[in-house]
Design a protein around this motif. Structure first.
Motif, short mmCIF file in Angstrom:
data_model
loop_
_atom_site.label_atom_id
_atom_site.label_comp_id
_atom_site.label_asym_id
_atom_site.label_seq_id
_atom_site.Cartn_x
_atom_site.Cartn_y
_atom_site.Cartn_z
N SER A 222 8.90 -1.96 12.64
CA SER A 222 7.62 -2.16 12.57
C SER A 222 7.16 -2.90 11.56
O SER A 222 8.02 -3.48 10.57
N ASP A 223 6.42 -3.55 11.75
CA ASP A 223 5.14 -4.53 11.12
C ASP A 223 5.27 -3.25 9.68
O ASP A 223 5.55 -4.17 8.38
N ALA A 224 5.53 -2.08 9.76
CA ALA A 224 5.03 -1.40 8.06
C ALA A 224 6.67 -1.62 7.63
O ALA A 224 6.27 -1.59 5.96
N THR A 225 7.20 -1.12 8.46
CA THR A 225 9.38 -1.04 7.85
C THR A 225 9.20 -2.80 6.96
O THR A 225 9.80 -2.87 5.95
N ASP A 226 9.20 -3.87 7.83
CA ASP A 226 9.08 -4.83 7.71
C ASP A 226 8.53 -5.20 6.68
O ASP A 226 9.00 -6.40 5.35
N LEU A 227 6.97 -5.08 6.83
CA LEU A 227 6.23 -4.84 4.69
C LEU A 227 7.12 -4.42 3.68
O LEU A 227 6.93 -5.11 2.25
N ILE A 228 7.53 -3.22 4.15
CA ILE A 228 8.42 -2.38 2.88
C ILE A 228 9.17 -3.00 2.68
O ILE A 228 9.51 -4.00 1.11
N ILE A 229 10.44 -3.82 3.42
CA ILE A 229 11.17 -4.17 2.68
C ILE A 229 11.08 -6.10 1.69
O ILE A 229 11.38 -5.78 1.18
N ARG A 230 10.20 -6.10 2.83
CA ARG A 230 9.53 -7.51 1.81
C ARG A 230 8.81 -7.37 0.14
O ARG A 230 9.71 -7.69 -0.42
N GLU A 231 7.98 -6.10 0.04
CA GLU A 231 8.18 -6.05 -0.89
C GLU A 231 9.01 -5.94 -1.82
O GLU A 231 8.51 -5.83 -3.26
N VAL A 232 9.47 -4.96 -1.37
CA VAL A 232 10.48 -4.60 -2.67
C VAL A 232 11.46 -5.48 -3.14
O VAL A 232 12.07 -5.02 -3.44
N LEU A 233 12.49 -6.21 -2.45
CA LEU A 233 13.39 -7.40 -2.22
C LEU A 233 12.11 -8.49 -3.06
O LEU A 233 12.85 -9.52 -2.68
N ARG A 234 11.19 -8.70 -3.02
CA ARG A 234 9.86 -9.87 -3.72
C ARG A 234 11.07 -10.04 -5.65
O ARG A 234 11.36 -8.95 -6.00
N ASP A 235 10.87 -11.18 -6.15
CA ASP A 235 11.57 -11.44 -6.80
C ASP A 235 10.56 -12.31 -7.79
O ASP A 235 11.05 -13.57 -8.45
N ASN A 236 9.24 -12.59 -7.51
CA ASN A 236 8.35 -13.34 -8.42
C ASN A 236 7.66 -12.04 -9.25
O ASN A 236 6.21 -12.72 -9.36
N THR A 237 7.99 -10.83 -9.31
CA THR A 237 7.26 -10.11 -10.33
C THR A 237 7.65 -9.21 -11.41
O THR A 237 9.26 -8.78 -10.28
N GLU A 238 7.50 -8.69 -12.24
CA GLU A 238 8.64 -7.60 -12.71
C GLU A 238 7.66 -6.58 -13.09
O GLU A 238 8.55 -5.70 -13.85
N LEU A 239 6.95 -6.35 -12.19
CA LEU A 239 6.19 -4.73 -12.26
C LEU A 239 6.85 -3.89 -11.49
O LEU A 239 6.79 -4.78 -9.65
N PRO A 240 7.27 -2.81 -11.42
CA PRO A 240 7.70 -1.85 -11.02
C PRO A 240 7.28 -1.14 -9.57
O PRO A 240 5.41 -1.46 -9.35
N LEU A 241 7.70 -0.89 -8.40
CA LEU A 241 7.45 -0.69 -7.62
C LEU A 241 7.52 1.06 -6.65
O LEU A 241 8.08 1.27 -7.17
N PHE A 242 6.39 1.39 -6.98
CA PHE A 242 6.32 3.11 -5.69
C PHE A 242 5.85 2.73 -4.49
O PHE A 242 5.34 2.02 -4.49
N VAL A 243 6.82 3.64 -4.42
CA VAL A 243 6.24 4.07 -3.20
C VAL A 243 5.69 5.46 -2.67
O VAL A 243 6.03 6.29 -3.23
N ALA A 244 4.22 5.28 -2.36
CA ALA A 244 3.75 6.65 -2.20
C ALA A 244 2.88 7.45 -0.39
O ALA A 244 2.94 7.00 0.04
#
Length: 336
Positions: free
Chosen positions: A116-138
């Motif tokens: 879905s658009d939601a899964t694609d967004l999750i994958i895209r955000e998780v695999l970003r390499d232009n930020t050092e901020l840790p990611l939580f999925v809540a």
């Protein structure tokens, strides 16, 4: 940049000062069934008002088939997305955060993802390499979207922490409430998705039923510290009071409190200690992740292998709710 793209000078004084002294330390993707129990709306408002996290997206997830909260006019995920948009609008944040409807059904088996658009967004955000901020999925409901994202792209497992409100009590830690039967509410939304997650490599912080049932907020507190807080306060109170009214018509007496069970998502992602960031004022244990059986219970056979999860046993409710009501009051004072 926080979750809103604006100059601090354009914000009300207290919010501007919060933006000045508090900088984002983590990214958060919120996934919740906002058309269900309105405790998710409280969590969403609190999260959006928290300057230490960048809210990267909001996903409206599905309910269990036949759930009494299930809307009749539209699919649950579209209704959930609309409910989230309403909260953003009342907070003056319309358009500031992407809001996406997830899948409206759970997994058909443990190996087939629902893209879905939601899964694609999750994958895209998780695999970003232009930020050092840790990611939580809540996640405050089922786990369909994050389980599907993992099945589609297993590499995400090493680049996020999942915080989940759900699952029954663990043996040796707590007992189920009297009269409990069947699977825990959030787990029952998509048991197969939970099986995928508990068997995955994704770091998991679980807030099981015995922990989230600690989040009792009294009706007197709701009347005096939430309802007076502008349009958003009235909206949140009305949503919660609507549940009490409906329950009363069915002969159910909710008593003097409401369980704001999704609010620990804010506590465990935004309200971390200043040094060595962690939810240090709440208590947790590390345990071997149990396998989940098809009926939603934990497999009593000990799991072999290193899969460990963090299970919260006590939550800092003073910090959680004092912070929430302070943010809500400050927001309302600047706009009324």
């Amino acid at each position: 940049m926080n979750q809103i793209e604006t100059d601090a000078g354009a914000l009300p004084p207290i919010e501007a000062e919060l933006q000045r002294v508090v900088r984002p330390r983590a990214r958060v993707i919120i996934d919740n069934d906002f058309s269900g129990d309105p405790d998710g709306l409280v969590q969403l408002a609190d999260h959006v008002l928290s300057p230490s996290v960048e809210i990267r997206a909001i996903i409206g997830s599905h309910l269990r088939p036949g759930d009494p909260f299930d809307p009749s006019e539209q699919t649950a995920t579209n209704a959930a997305a609309a409910a989230a948009e309403k909260v953003l609008d009342l907070l003056g944040r319309t358009g500031s955060i992407p809001v996406i409807a997830g899948s409206n059904v759970g997994l058909s088996d443990r190996t087939t993802a629902i893209r879905s658009d939601a899964t694609d967004l999750i994958i895209r955000e998780v695999l970003r390499d232009n930020t050092e901020l840790p990611l939580f999925v809540a996640c405050g409901a089922g786990l369909t979207e994050i389980a599907s994202a993992y099945l589609l792209e297993p590499r995400i497992a090493d680049r996020l922490t999942l915080v989940w409100i759900g699952g029954p009590e663990h043996d040796g830690i707590a007992a189920a409430p009297p009269g409990t039967s069947g699977a825990e509410y959030n787990l029952a939304i998509d048991i197969r998705a939970a099986q995928v997650i508990f068997d995955s490599r994704i770091p998991l912080w679980q807030v099981p039923r015995d922990a989230y049932r600690q989040t009792l907020f009294s009706w007197a507190e709701l009347l005096t510290s939430v309802r007076p807080c502008g349009a958003i306060g009235r909206h949140l109170y009305a949503a919660l009071a609507g549940v009490a009214d409906t329950a009363g018509r069915h002969g159910i007496n909710l008593g003097e409190t409401y369980i704001l069970g999704d609010s620990p998502l804010v506590l465990l992602t935004a309200l971390h200690s200043s040094f060595e960031p962690d939810p240090s004022s709440s208590a947790w244990v590390t345990c071997t992740a149990p396998r989940i059986l098809t009926d939603g219970s934990y497999d009593p056979t000990p799991r072999q292998g290193p899969r460990q999860i963090r299970v919260y046993t006590r939550l800092d409710l003073r910090l959680l709710f004092a912070d929430f009501t302070a943010k809500l009051a400050a927001h309302a004072a600047a706009r009324e």
